[in-house]
Enzyme design. Structure first.
Site, mmCIF file in Angstrom:
data_model
loop_
_atom_site.group_PDB
_atom_site.id
_atom_site.type_symbol
_atom_site.label_atom_id
_atom_site.label_comp_id
_atom_site.label_asym_id
_atom_site.label_seq_id
_atom_site.Cartn_x
_atom_site.Cartn_y
_atom_site.Cartn_z
ATOM 1 N N HIS A 9 25.009 -2.073 -18.482
ATOM 2 C CA HIS A 9 23.893 -2.596 -19.271
ATOM 3 C C HIS A 9 24.388 -3.294 -20.539
ATOM 4 C CE1 HIS A 9 24.267 0.498 -22.397
ATOM 5 N NE2 HIS A 9 24.495 1.344 -21.406
ATOM 6 N N ARG A 60 17.582 0.847 -20.517
ATOM 7 C CA ARG A 60 18.581 -0.154 -20.879
ATOM 8 C C ARG A 60 19.223 -0.780 -19.640
ATOM 9 N NH1 ARG A 60 20.345 4.990 -22.188
ATOM 10 N NH2 ARG A 60 22.510 5.614 -21.696
ATOM 11 N N GLU A 87 23.755 7.350 -16.970
ATOM 12 C CA GLU A 87 24.975 7.552 -17.752
ATOM 13 C C GLU A 87 25.418 9.014 -17.691
ATOM 14 O OE1 GLU A 87 27.735 6.942 -18.770
ATOM 15 O OE2 GLU A 87 27.536 5.675 -20.552
ATOM 16 N N HIS A 182 25.810 2.117 -16.018
ATOM 17 C CA HIS A 182 26.300 2.553 -17.328
ATOM 18 C C HIS A 182 27.821 2.689 -17.320
ATOM 19 C CE1 HIS A 182 22.110 3.570 -18.397
ATOM 20 N NE2 HIS A 182 22.033 3.797 -17.097
#
Length: 228
Positions: A9, A60, A87, A182
């Site tokens: 991202h 995100r 993440e 991520h």
């Protein structure tokens, strides 16, 4: 031949503030939006036609996906979201400034939490845990598999089964697949794809908002990789 596109991202507002983020659902910064928009234009300029996208449940990554597809005129393609691409969970460190964490816990300890392969940070406190368990995004997820803190090794353990069961199957059908996720979930996937050692992977850096293209053989061996 199948093609895999990995995209971390764009910069988030907590990246810009030097905060541990993990599963905290923070938005893109202006720079992050611009990174994703620029990358979408590059995908269009290269004439890359994406067949399917996999992303996490965190905004995100989802918004990065949107900007990439919007700028490349590919908003119509299917997008599949999974917590397994979230993440790495930073436990009790989430929301802390990284410099403040070094002062509180010591430089060496924070370095171990950030850069060792198999040492997770401290777990969340009860208030943090309850807030995260009540998030609607995870209401259908078995609470027994929801992490309280993760090492990179733990992240790999949840990412690779998803790769084997879902993502790789699309590539075996000769699809072009975008994984928009991520730093650490992609690091885990790259470790698996390239057979990178435990020691080397922790220092592997991935650019924000920049598509990393993998050209693969029919049995998903890497033949070439490059950033757009």
């Amino acid at each position: 031949m199948p093609k895999l596109i990995l995209c971390r991202h764009g910069q988030s507002i907590w990246n810009a503030k030097n905060l541990f983020t993990g599963w905290a659902d923070v938005d893109l910064s202006e720079q992050g939006r611009n990174e994703a928009i620029t990358s979408g234009k590059k995908i269009k300029d290269q004439g890359i036609e994406i067949d399917i996208v996999y992303t996490s449940l965190l905004k995100r990554a989802i918004k990065t996906t949107y900007h990439l597809l919007n700028e490349s005129d590919q908003l119509f393609i299917p997008i599949i979201k999974s917590w397994r691409l979230n993440e790495r969970h930073y436990g009790g460190l989430q929301g802390l400034n990284k410099n403040d964490a070094r002062e509180e816990f010591g430089e060496d300890q924070v370095h171990i939490w950030r850069r060792s392969y198999d040492t997770p940070p401290p777990k969340q406190n009860e208030e943090q845990r309850n807030s995260y368990l009540s998030d609607r995004k995870y209401e259908l997820l078995d609470r027994r598999v929801m992490p309280e803190s993760e090492s990179l090794k733990d992240t790999l353990v949840r990412v690779i089964p998803y790769w084997n069961d879902q993502i790789s199957q699309q590539l075996l059908d000769d699809k072009t697949v975008l994984v928009s996720a991520h730093g650490n979930s992609l690091r885990a996937l790259i470790k698996y794809l390239e057979d990178i050692s435990d020691e080397a992977i922790v220092n592997y850096e991935i650019k924000t908002g920049a598509p990393l293209i993998y050209e693969l053989t029919d049995d998903l061996k890497v033949t070439n990789k490059y950033y757009l």
